[in-house]
Scaffold this active site. Structure first.
Site, mmCIF file in Angstrom:
data_model
loop_
_atom_site.group_PDB
_atom_site.id
_atom_site.type_symbol
_atom_site.label_atom_id
_atom_site.label_comp_id
_atom_site.label_asym_id
_atom_site.label_seq_id
_atom_site.Cartn_x
_atom_site.Cartn_y
_atom_site.Cartn_z
ATOM 1 N N TYR A 142 37.506 53.299 35.753
ATOM 2 C CA TYR A 142 38.306 52.762 34.651
ATOM 3 C C TYR A 142 38.049 53.515 33.346
ATOM 4 C CZ TYR A 142 39.311 48.737 37.675
ATOM 5 O OH TYR A 142 39.718 47.929 38.710
ATOM 6 N N LYS A 191 31.099 52.927 48.637
ATOM 7 C CA LYS A 191 31.892 53.653 49.635
ATOM 8 C C LYS A 191 31.165 54.992 49.875
ATOM 9 C CE LYS A 191 35.622 53.854 52.144
ATOM 10 N NZ LYS A 191 35.730 53.065 53.371
ATOM 11 N N ASP A 223 34.748 48.160 52.193
ATOM 12 C CA ASP A 223 35.755 47.612 53.116
ATOM 13 C C ASP A 223 35.118 46.540 54.007
ATOM 14 O OD1 ASP A 223 34.335 49.849 53.913
ATOM 15 O OD2 ASP A 223 35.948 50.750 55.073
ATOM 16 N N ASP A 247 35.606 44.588 40.317
ATOM 17 C CA ASP A 247 36.828 43.945 39.829
ATOM 18 C C ASP A 247 37.553 43.276 41.012
ATOM 19 O OD1 ASP A 247 38.992 43.275 38.311
ATOM 20 O OD2 ASP A 247 39.729 45.311 37.996
ATOM 21 N N ASP A 251 37.433 38.942 42.377
ATOM 22 C CA ASP A 251 38.641 38.107 42.512
ATOM 23 C C ASP A 251 38.704 37.498 43.910
ATOM 24 O OD1 ASP A 251 39.480 38.557 39.939
ATOM 25 O OD2 ASP A 251 41.530 39.079 40.495
#
Ligand code: NAD
Length: 356
Positions: A142, A191, A223, A247, A251
């Site tokens: 980001y 990852k 994942d 992020d 959620d």
């Protein structure tokens, strides 16, 4: 205790939910003899409309001068067409960077009264959901370079994911310190099978873990982690992860606990000044209708009392009042269930304040 709080109501449901949190803080101030002075700060769409900038420097300065910041949410369809640097969310990113808030703590805890609201099977929920996502907040993709260029007759977009060792180390320490106060388990989510930045995360965390021999440390690809969160969330205590993975996973985590409207968060840097906000956005679909769930914001105010002001008893009083309101069957629309009483955003705020 006298404290100054920079209050960012923001956009959409932001003003509605922040009002309820302030109502609860007023009650705490009255009952426990504190004085909280609130300084209004414009950020997000409202600041774009008023000042042409999602976070004018004068507004950032107000936040830097305060003892802490309480935020509702920013953004909405009205400002979505604006170029990147002028969008409401940019104000939030600049605030986090300007205040040096590199860690974001998001508890995912199932309130037993809302067990039915979890989309998971009772057999999974029964095992308990109580973990915390420690998300790196001011670096990674980001904050890396973003660019779109014309190449061979088509647009090509690039976003750079960059992490430096010190940025990983400081968030890693927060995760291990937090785990020491909980069930002493840290899972690094990354990852590393594909990304260099993830491999660096692992190398740095391996060094950090040496200082915390009591903490059980594990690693998981993002994942797989997203699957494990729905398969058996009870296996997690503290998840530490980068900005983008955090992020997304936080959620997902919030949905496991029933509703996104219940989850608070704290963002901290090196000092005690922090920024506290619910994890959801500005919910434009229900804005102005007095039906948002204010509990995430109210619990964010409780986190502020605890982590920035050291007022543990007062924070616990807010949590207990939320518990009582839920026990009394009060529910906003997002978590309404059979046999409960539907209340508005302001009624929920009143009910919680009255139970303090
Ligand atoms: P959102 O979290 O605003 O809404 C997702 C869904 O959850 C909606 O159906 C909404 O009605 C519901 N919801 C959210 N909070 C609720 C609450 N307190 N009570 C009841 N229901 C609630 O996410 P979105 O729709 O993806 O984003 C809307 C806007 O918010 C966008 O402009 C986005 O950029 C912005 N946003 C801001 C922040 C922030 O300020 N920190 C965070 C995320 C999204």
């Amino acid at each position: 205790m006298n404290k100054t709080i920079a209050v960012i109501r923001g956009d959409g449901i932001g003003p509605e939910i922040v009002n309820e949190a302030l109502k609860v803080l007023d009650k705490i101030a009255e009952q426990y003899g504190h004085a909280f002075a609130c300084e209004d700060v414009d950020m997000g769409g409202v600041a774009i409309d008023k000042w042409g900038d999602p976070l004018p420097q004068a507004m950032l300065d107000k936040c830097l001068a305060a003892d802490s910041v309480l935020l509702g949410a920013v953004g909405g369809p009205k400002w979505e067409g604006l170029p990147g640097p002028q969008r409401p969310e940019k104000g939030l990113l600049r605030l986090r960077a300007g205040m040096g808030l590199y860690s974001n703590l998001r508890p995912a805890k199932l309130w037993p009264q809302l067990a039915d609201a979890s989309p998971l099977k009772p057999s999974i929920v029964e095992k308990g959901i109580d973990f915390l996502v420690v998300r790196e907040l001011i670096s990674g993709i980001y904050f890396g370079e973003h660019k779109t260029v014309e190449q061979n007759g088509e647009q090509v977009a690039t976003d750079v994911m960059r992490y430096a060792e010190h940025e990983i180390e400081r968030i890693g320490r927060i995760a291990f310190e937090t785990a020491m106060k909980r069930r002493k388990k840290v899972t690094c989510v990354d990852k590393a099978n594909v990304l260099d930045s993830s491999r660096l995360w692992r190398a740095v965390l391996h060094r950090v873990k040496e200082d915390y021999p009591e903490v059980e440390y594990g690693e998981m690809f993002v994942d797989n982690a997203s699957m494990q969160l729905v398969k058996d969330p009870s296996q997690f205590d503290v998840i530490v992860t980068g900005n983008m993975f955090g992020d997304i996973l936080s959620d997902e985590a919030s949905m496991l606990t029933g509703t996104i409207g219940m989850i608070p968060s704290s963002s901290l840097g090196d000092g005690t000044r922090g920024m506290y906000e619910p994890i959801h956005g500005s919910a434009p679909d229900i804005a102005g209708q007095n039906k948002a769930n204010p509990i995430g914001t109210i619990l964010s105010a409780a986190m502020m009392l605890k982590y920035s002001f050291g007022l543990d008893v007062e924070a616990a009083a807010i949590e207990a009042a939320v518990d009582k309101a839920l026990n009394d069957g009060l529910r906003t629309a997002d978590c309404m269930a059979d046999g409960c009483r539907l209340v508005s955003c302001s009624e929920m705020g009143d009910a919680i304040a009255a139970r303090i």
